[in-house]
Design an enzyme around this catalytic site. Sequence first.
Site, PDB file in Angstrom:
ATOM      1  N   ASP A 194       4.929   0.451  15.022  1.00 24.93           N
ATOM      2  CA  ASP A 194       5.856   1.139  14.120  1.00 24.93           C
ATOM      3  C   ASP A 194       5.135   2.026  13.117  1.00 24.93           C
ATOM      4  OD1 ASP A 194       7.628  -0.382  15.517  1.00 24.93           O
ATOM      5  OD2 ASP A 194       8.614  -1.268  13.775  1.00 24.93           O
ATOM      6  N   ARG A 218       5.479  -8.393  -1.257  1.00 25.82           N
ATOM      7  CA  ARG A 218       5.819  -6.970  -1.372  1.00 25.82           C
ATOM      8  C   ARG A 218       5.417  -6.343  -2.701  1.00 25.82           C
ATOM      9  NH1 ARG A 218       5.250  -7.599   3.518  1.00 25.82           N
ATOM     10  NH2 ARG A 218       7.074  -7.680   4.892  1.00 25.82           N
ATOM     11  N   ASP A 278      13.227  -5.567   2.658  1.00 21.74           N
ATOM     12  CA  ASP A 278      11.922  -5.031   2.281  1.00 21.74           C
ATOM     13  C   ASP A 278      11.989  -3.596   1.769  1.00 21.74           C
ATOM     14  OD1 ASP A 278      10.447  -7.293   2.627  1.00 21.74           O
ATOM     15  OD2 ASP A 278       9.796  -6.831   4.657  1.00 21.74           O
ATOM     16  N   SER A 282      10.484 -10.900  15.956  1.00 25.47           N
ATOM     17  CA  SER A 282       9.514 -10.231  15.091  1.00 25.47           C
ATOM     18  C   SER A 282       8.884 -11.247  14.142  1.00 25.47           C
ATOM     19  CB  SER A 282      10.186  -9.115  14.281  1.00 25.47           C
ATOM     20  OG  SER A 282      11.111  -9.660  13.365  1.00 25.47           O
TER      21      SER A 282
END
Length: 408
Positions: A17, A97, A126, A180
Amino acid sequence: MGKNPKKVVLAYSGGLDTSVILRWLQERYGCEVVTFTADLGQGEELGPARAKAEAMGVREIFVEDLREKFVKDFVFPMFRANALYEGQYLLGTSIARPLISQRQIEIAEAVGADAVAHGATGKGNDQVRFELAYYALKPDIRVIAPWREWELTSRTKLLEFAERHQIPITRDKRGEAPFSVDANLLHSSSEGKILEDPAHGPDEIVFQRTLSPEAAPDVATEITIDFRHGDPVAINGEALSPAALLTKLNALGRANGIGRLDMVENRFVGMKSRGIYETPGGTILLAAHRAIETITLDREAAHLKDSIMPRYAEVIYNGLWFSPERHMMQALIDASQHSVNGRVRLKLYKGNVICIGRESPDSLYDSRVVTFEEDGGAYDHKDAQGFIRLNALRLRLGAMKGRRGGAL
């Protein structure tokens, strides 16, 4: 949104990605792309990410080991609060994050970039976490979120784009991934695809960081954890750095089948999602921290701290680490931890963390007061009579008016 950016700092993993995003940014905006790859203990070799960025013409590449900072400045402060989102989730992805975002903004300022980019999708939390942090730290920064802009809306289109632009694709990426995974030193998160139906339990192949409780040893493992001002500092008497300590707890948790969670949670963007989480070391740490607090925190201080915990956890989950309210709550939480010192003894057994002892030089537990035996005058039983009558006064007055059983 005005003219194209000149230089963009991309949060880059080296996977399919973000590699597609890298080339897309170069092609779509004609800009220079700087890559930033953070080692937060995800357990992957980061050398290939650097090599792939170099092969794609990136001149400024940042690959940084942030494990110690991650645990010391983000994980440990969160654990001082005993934070659980919706009563279960130890916030492993959420707490990573803000650090990635913070370092991304620092790099952008250092290299003179006028934009940052991330690879989060438009459905998840996210994107919110990254962007709220960006704007809190640099209000005028331009944010590029390719998943909300491009037309590569399927895995097939991503692969076609990669092949068209000669982006290397590993063999395992050509097939449809069954779910994932996001991982760091605190936890591993698995979701999507075969895990989307919450009526069906996860297969054992989903779990990467823990043995199943059934396969764990039949003999318990006993350990001690030492705390100083609310933070763990040693295991079995051995002083360890924050990252080394969490790594050790992860190994102990893994071997004893500790830290699995199958949860349906409420995302900030409004939908419900199902995730499989593994947080072996964090699960042990939470139990140990709560145990040492039981003898070192004043009752009302402990209850006040517990009352704000759900709000604190929600703030972190929603990406508001750099908000005024998180800083205010953190100040209160940290003030409560000055006397949270001592040692906890734990038994780890087949998925369970069992406290079997706790001691502290700052303990508020007084055996003279609590004993069933003669206390030498430490506690006067007669004091309880007035205490009870005063607390019963409003109940008695209500009952006199016929409002029995708490009726309004």
